[in-house]
Design an enzyme around this catalytic site. Sequence first.
Site, PDB file in Angstrom:
ATOM      1  N   LYS A  11      70.175  52.413  74.338  1.00 30.39           N
ATOM      2  CA  LYS A  11      69.114  51.435  74.667  1.00 30.39           C
ATOM      3  C   LYS A  11      69.400  50.110  73.955  1.00 30.39           C
ATOM      4  O   LYS A  11      70.560  49.716  73.852  1.00 30.39           O
ATOM      5  CB  LYS A  11      67.758  52.015  74.290  1.00 30.39           C
ATOM      6  CG  LYS A  11      67.564  53.414  74.890  1.00 30.39           C
ATOM      7  CD  LYS A  11      66.147  53.874  74.901  1.00 30.39           C
ATOM      8  CE  LYS A  11      66.102  55.260  75.534  1.00 30.39           C
ATOM      9  NZ  LYS A  11      64.786  55.643  75.960  1.00 30.39           N
ATOM     10  N   HIS A  95      66.961  53.842  85.531  1.00 32.13           N
ATOM     11  CA  HIS A  95      66.269  54.331  84.331  1.00 32.13           C
ATOM     12  C   HIS A  95      64.801  53.912  84.376  1.00 32.13           C
ATOM     13  O   HIS A  95      64.474  52.821  84.827  1.00 32.13           O
ATOM     14  CB  HIS A  95      66.943  53.779  83.074  1.00 32.13           C
ATOM     15  CG  HIS A  95      66.468  54.458  81.829  1.00 32.13           C
ATOM     16  ND1 HIS A  95      65.270  54.147  81.230  1.00 32.13           N
ATOM     17  CD2 HIS A  95      67.004  55.472  81.102  1.00 32.13           C
ATOM     18  CE1 HIS A  95      65.110  54.935  80.173  1.00 32.13           C
ATOM     19  NE2 HIS A  95      66.139  55.738  80.073  1.00 32.13           N
ATOM     20  N   GLU A  97      62.849  52.860  82.199  1.00 30.07           N
ATOM     21  CA  GLU A  97      62.525  51.587  81.529  1.00 30.07           C
ATOM     22  C   GLU A  97      62.871  50.401  82.431  1.00 30.07           C
ATOM     23  O   GLU A  97      62.188  49.382  82.424  1.00 30.07           O
ATOM     24  CB  GLU A  97      63.248  51.519  80.170  1.00 30.07           C
ATOM     25  CG  GLU A  97      62.557  52.410  79.144  1.00 30.07           C
ATOM     26  CD  GLU A  97      63.471  53.038  78.098  1.00 30.07           C
ATOM     27  OE1 GLU A  97      64.590  52.545  77.894  1.00 30.07           O
ATOM     28  OE2 GLU A  97      63.049  54.045  77.492  1.00 30.07           O
ATOM     29  N   GLU A 167      64.582  62.686  84.327  1.00 29.01           N
ATOM     30  CA  GLU A 167      63.906  62.238  83.112  1.00 29.01           C
ATOM     31  C   GLU A 167      62.437  61.978  83.416  1.00 29.01           C
ATOM     32  O   GLU A 167      62.089  60.880  83.872  1.00 29.01           O
ATOM     33  CB  GLU A 167      64.542  60.948  82.598  1.00 29.01           C
ATOM     34  CG  GLU A 167      65.955  61.109  82.111  1.00 29.01           C
ATOM     35  CD  GLU A 167      66.319  60.051  81.075  1.00 29.01           C
ATOM     36  OE1 GLU A 167      66.824  60.423  80.030  1.00 29.01           O
ATOM     37  OE2 GLU A 167      66.064  58.865  81.328  1.00 29.01           O
TER      38      GLU A 167
HETATM   39  P1  PGA Z   1      64.830  59.666  74.669  1.00 28.51           P
HETATM   40  O1  PGA Z   1      65.360  58.739  75.847  1.00 28.51           O
HETATM   41  O2  PGA Z   1      65.866  60.744  74.454  1.00 28.51           O
HETATM   42  O3  PGA Z   1      64.686  58.755  73.499  1.00 28.51           O
HETATM   43  O4  PGA Z   1      63.528  60.240  75.109  1.00 28.51           O
HETATM   44  C1  PGA Z   1      66.032  59.275  76.940  1.00 28.51           C
HETATM   45  C2  PGA Z   1      66.432  58.147  77.857  1.00 28.51           C
HETATM   46  O5  PGA Z   1      65.705  57.169  77.952  1.00 28.51           O
HETATM   47  O6  PGA Z   1      67.473  58.204  78.513  1.00 28.51           O
END
Ligand code: PGA
Length: 251
Positions: A11, A95, A97, A167
Amino acid sequence: MRPRLIVGNWKMFTTAASARRLAADVVRGLGPGSCVGVVLCPPAPYLGVVGEVVRDTAVVLGAQNVYPEKDGAFTGETGINMLLDLGCRYVIVGHSERRHIFGEDDPFINRKTKATLAAGLEVIACIGETLAQRRRGETKTCLEGQLAGALAGLTAEQIRHVVVAYEPVWAIGTGMNATPEQAQEAATEIRKLVQGLVGEGPARDLPILDGGSVNAANAATLMHLPDVDGGLIGHASLEVDQFLSIVRSAA
Ligand code: PGA
């Protein structure tokens, strides 16, 4: 046999120095001959630094994002040619985000998927439902829509260069991971949906990753579900011991 894969999504964390150190620690800790593929996705400004560290090792470089053009007047963006130039082999698209903070929709994600594949790189396509969608019983509909959107217009041959990461949005960065039952159920559903899109062969061979608060403690169960072939790891990929322990769990 599907390949097993652990992807570290750093990230917007690390500095140039800590990125170099972390990548070197992963390379050293992994040693030669790992049966699990390991991909590191540092922030874009550190792709070069990490690329130098992992060159000629078992660790592969991936990008967290791409703008779906080779190059051009797109201020602030990173084009596919730049990722090629830096030695990237994988690109994360879709993703949560990117979807929720930056408003990326399925057609835009589809453009990124196509541009990445056209450049000869592998796609890690992320999909997952929100907590509200799960509570309303809309998980399957959400996965179906996001999958059809991300993969629209791809041939069966192209899908062989796609990895799908399940996810659930409610699990990302929250410490609340999907239970093994939830992860397996979603992975089975994803395989079925891909079969509907491009047929049985590519669906059977599709690597599916589980993601969202995967850590050293829960990886052993999550990485060995029948339809899960590895993990997309966020926060836990920033700690070398934890990340390597997840890689070993997946072996
Ligand atoms: P996390 O993130 O393992 O911190 O929950 C996973 C991701 O965003 O790919």
